[in-house]
Design a protein around this motif. Structure first.
Motif, PDB file in Angstrom:
ATOM      1  N   ALA B 184      48.932  93.657  80.274  1.00 40.81           N
ATOM      2  CA  ALA B 184      48.132  92.580  79.975  1.00 40.81           C
ATOM      3  C   ALA B 184      48.711  91.803  78.927  1.00 40.81           C
ATOM      4  O   ALA B 184      48.813  90.528  78.974  1.00 40.81           O
ATOM      5  N   GLU B 185      49.264  92.513  78.004  1.00 41.34           N
ATOM      6  CA  GLU B 185      49.849  91.873  76.775  1.00 41.34           C
ATOM      7  C   GLU B 185      51.120  91.199  77.273  1.00 41.34           C
ATOM      8  O   GLU B 185      51.172  89.965  76.632  1.00 41.34           O
ATOM      9  N   ASP B 187      51.622  89.594  80.246  1.00 40.13           N
ATOM     10  CA  ASP B 187      51.249  88.611  80.991  1.00 40.13           C
ATOM     11  C   ASP B 187      50.696  87.455  80.121  1.00 40.13           C
ATOM     12  O   ASP B 187      50.693  86.359  80.282  1.00 40.13           O
TER      13      ASP B 187
END
Lengths: 337, 318
Positions: B184-185, B187
């Motif tokens: 997530a980080e 992306d």
């Protein structure tokens, strides 16, 4: 043509070769600069006018290449000169400028700055280390009776070993991460850090000590015949020996302080020149100096371009070239004898 | 090919005079885990329970996976751990400030030595891998740091995440949450536009030692949208001449902050040296600083890229 005229011609040729080497080497490098651009920049600095290049590209020529090449010339000349003198004074063909523990002492000084973070300028620490090692060598040589060349050489070996051991210990103890890389570069000998202050140090040392030393050829010729013979010719043997050794050590200390311990120049070049002009020191000293200068200018040019953009410490190049050359010289000597 | 059964009571314990032995445990239901690490085949019948970590990448990997309890000793750490794990890290015993000797490692009675550098497994450091294996101690090198064999051809985040998953497998824990957070980080990172050139200066002074084309520095620079001027060198890190730096005049200078070569020292050198003082990046103070521990492939690689982008946004870029 007489021998003296032949030597004079050789000297002029070598001096011209040195000038040409400097002129050509400064145009060679990883950055894409044309010969015209390089010389335009240098000319502008010499005449005080505006440089035709951008500040950065001008910096490549004037702040990186030129000081480095000039330092290489001074260091190469000095090391070859002192090597020839050491070989004469100790009557030992394997002598080199580092004989009296000088390079090991300088390495120890350098390591205290590079690894222990002592807040002293690197050349100052290296020079101080060189002088301390020299003092230790002389003290050790004199501690057991009259100082003889053999005793001095052996004392130098002992001091070198001790300084090298302490240097290795400090590296092992302190070096984290890849800090050893900086030290290794210094120990192998590198001109990557040579700027105008290095030119000043090496240049002044050569002017003040080196040039007078090149004129001591006649004295060294007398030494080659033995102490008694030299004394009978009127040379104050002890005084002259220590003056020359001391001056040689000071010069070497100054050079090593800016370039690290570059090997093989002081050992091999006097032999190569001797093959060409014979053992007479009046020719050998100045010609060794000039040859040393040319050699190191080109060795350093190789070191900074052959694997570009990566750089080698110049000591690796001198060793790679010097070791086989030395082997060839040894083979020739054996066949002569 | 050799197996390293962790159930065998290490002879090393007798040599080191320690009393405790690794408790025998049954293999996991899935069976023993076999994998190849720097060309050496490892078999784990059960998750290691006593781990000595060398270098920060290994310590932080285990802390990130919640495995701080298995660490019985750390050595040669590169700096403080990030705040989120600081409490766990504070209790970890320190075996050595630099490379530990084999005896010190064995005294801690580990069943696994997990190192961030392959050079830890030499006789004058933690010991050679086959010797440790014969004593019943497994050895594991962070795969991105393999040099003798199986060095990743070019490091990418798939490999970084694969390595995290592999370590999780060895310890039979789940890396899903950690990987989800990392992905997530990753992306969320918006690369900087303009394809700016950058120099990643790790250490060295007269001849800088820089991040080259196939390792973590290249990956982090690419993720941030920067173009590494040493990117065509087929090494992880490489020496690089100042003249080549001046010829390219990179837009940004990424400076690695290590105890032995601080970012401030690098900045002082750049400014005081007449050759480098005229670099555009030095005149405009386009410096990005990253702590050394985050610059080797591991659980901090994504956050290094995030930090790089954040610092870039604060700079006056062309």
């Amino acid at each position: 043509m007489t021998a003296r005229a032949g030597v004079a011609v050789a000297g002029v040729v070598l001096a011209a070769a040195l000038a040409a080497s400097i002129v050509v080497a400064v145009t060679i490098g990883p950055a894409d600069l044309s010969v015209g651009e390089v010389w335009g920049s240098i000319a502008s600095h010499l005449t005080g006018s505006e440089t035709p290049l951008s500040v950065l590209r001008d910096g490549i020529v004037w702040e990186l290449r030129l000081p480095r090449i000039l330092t290489a010339a001074a260091v190469g000349a000095g090391l070859a000169l002192v090597g020839a003198i050491m070989q004469a004074l100790t009557r030992n063909q394997l002598a080199d400028p580092y004989l009296l523990g000088i390079s090991s002492g300088a390495s120890l000084g350098a390591v205290t700055v590079l690894l222990l973070g002592v807040a002293v300028l690197l050349p100052v620490a290296a020079f101080a280390g060189a002088l301390l090692a020299l003092a230790a060598t002389l003290a050790l040589a004199g501690a057991f009776g009259r100082i003889t060349p053999t005793r001095t050489v052996l004392a130098g070996v002992a001091v070198s070993s001790l300084a090298a051991a302490i240097t290795s210990f400090v590296i092992f103890w302190v070096a984290t991460g890849d800090a050893y890389r900086e030290v290794l570069s210094w120990l192998l000998g590198s001109l990557a850090g040579a700027r105008w202050d290095a030119v000043a140090i090496a240049g002044i040392a050569m002017l003040v000590i080196g040039i007078p030393l090149t004129l001591t050829g006649r004295i060294l010729d007398a030494f080659a015949l033995g102490d008694t013979t030299a004394a009978s010719v009127g040379i104050p043997v002890h005084g002259v020996r220590w003056t020359l050794l001391g001056a040689g050590a000071l010069l070497t200390g100054a050079l090593v302080a800016v370039s690290g311990s570059i090997g093989f120049v002081g050992l091999v070049l006097p032999h190569a020149v001797r093959l060409l002009v014979g053992p007479g020191h009046r020719a050998l000293l100045p010609l060794s100096a000039l040859t040393g200068a040319v050699f190191l200018v080109w060795a350093d040019t190789l070191a900074r371009t052959v694997f570009e953009p990566r750089e080698l410490p110049v000591g690796i190049v001198t060793a790679i070239i010097g070791a086989p050359v030395f082997a060839i010289l040894l083979a020739r000597r054996r066949s002569e004898a | 090919m050799r197996r390293i059964p962790l159930l065998v009571i290490p002879t090393a314990l007798l040599l080191a005079g320690c009393a405790t032995a690794a408790p025998a445990s049954t293999p996991t239901p899935e069976g023993p885990l076999t994998l190849s690490n720097c060309g050496i085949s490892l078999t784990f019948d059960a998750p290691p329970e006593r781990v000595v970590t060398i270098k920060s990448t290994s310590t932080e990997m285990l802390l990130a996976l919640g495995l701080g309890d298995v660490i019985v000793g750390t050595a040669f750490q590169d700096g403080p751990v990030p705040n989120e794990w600081a409490a766990d890290a504070a209790a970890l015993p320190v075996l050595a400030e630099r490379m530990p000797s084999e005896e010190v490692v064995l005294e801690a009675a580990p069943d696994l030595v997990y190192s961030g550098w392959e050079s830890a497994f030499t006789p004058d450091a933690a010991g050679e891998r086959d010797e440790l294996a014969a004593l019943g101690v497994a050895s594991y090198v962070q795969p991105a740091a393999c040099q003798s064999a199986e060095q990743p051809a070019k490091l990418d985040f798939d490999e970084v995440f694969r390595e995290i998953a592999e370590v999780a497998d060895i310890f039979d824990v789940s890396a899903d949450e950690l990987l989800a957070a990392q992905r997530a980080e990753l992306d969320a990172i918006e690369p900087v536009e303009g394809d700016l050139t950058a120099l990643w200066w790790s250490s060295g002074t007269d001849t800088p030692y820089v991040g080259a084309g196939i390792g973590a520095p290249q990956l982090i620079l690419e993720t941030a949208g920067l173009s590494n001027i040493a990117g065509d060198i087929d090494m992880t890190w490489s020496p690089y001449g100042w003249e080549s730096v001046l010829a390219v005049d990179p837009a940004v200078l990424v400076l690695v902050d290590a105890d032995w070569n601080t970012a401030q020292k690098k900045i002082d050198y750049l400014k005081s040296n007449p050759a480098t003082a005229n670099l555009t990046a030095v005149i405009n103070e386009r410096f990005v600083i990253l702590p050394f521990a985050s610059t080797e492939a591991g659980v901090r690689s994504v956050s290094a890229a995030t930090s790089l982008v954040e610092q870039l946004k604060a700079l006056d870029l062309p």
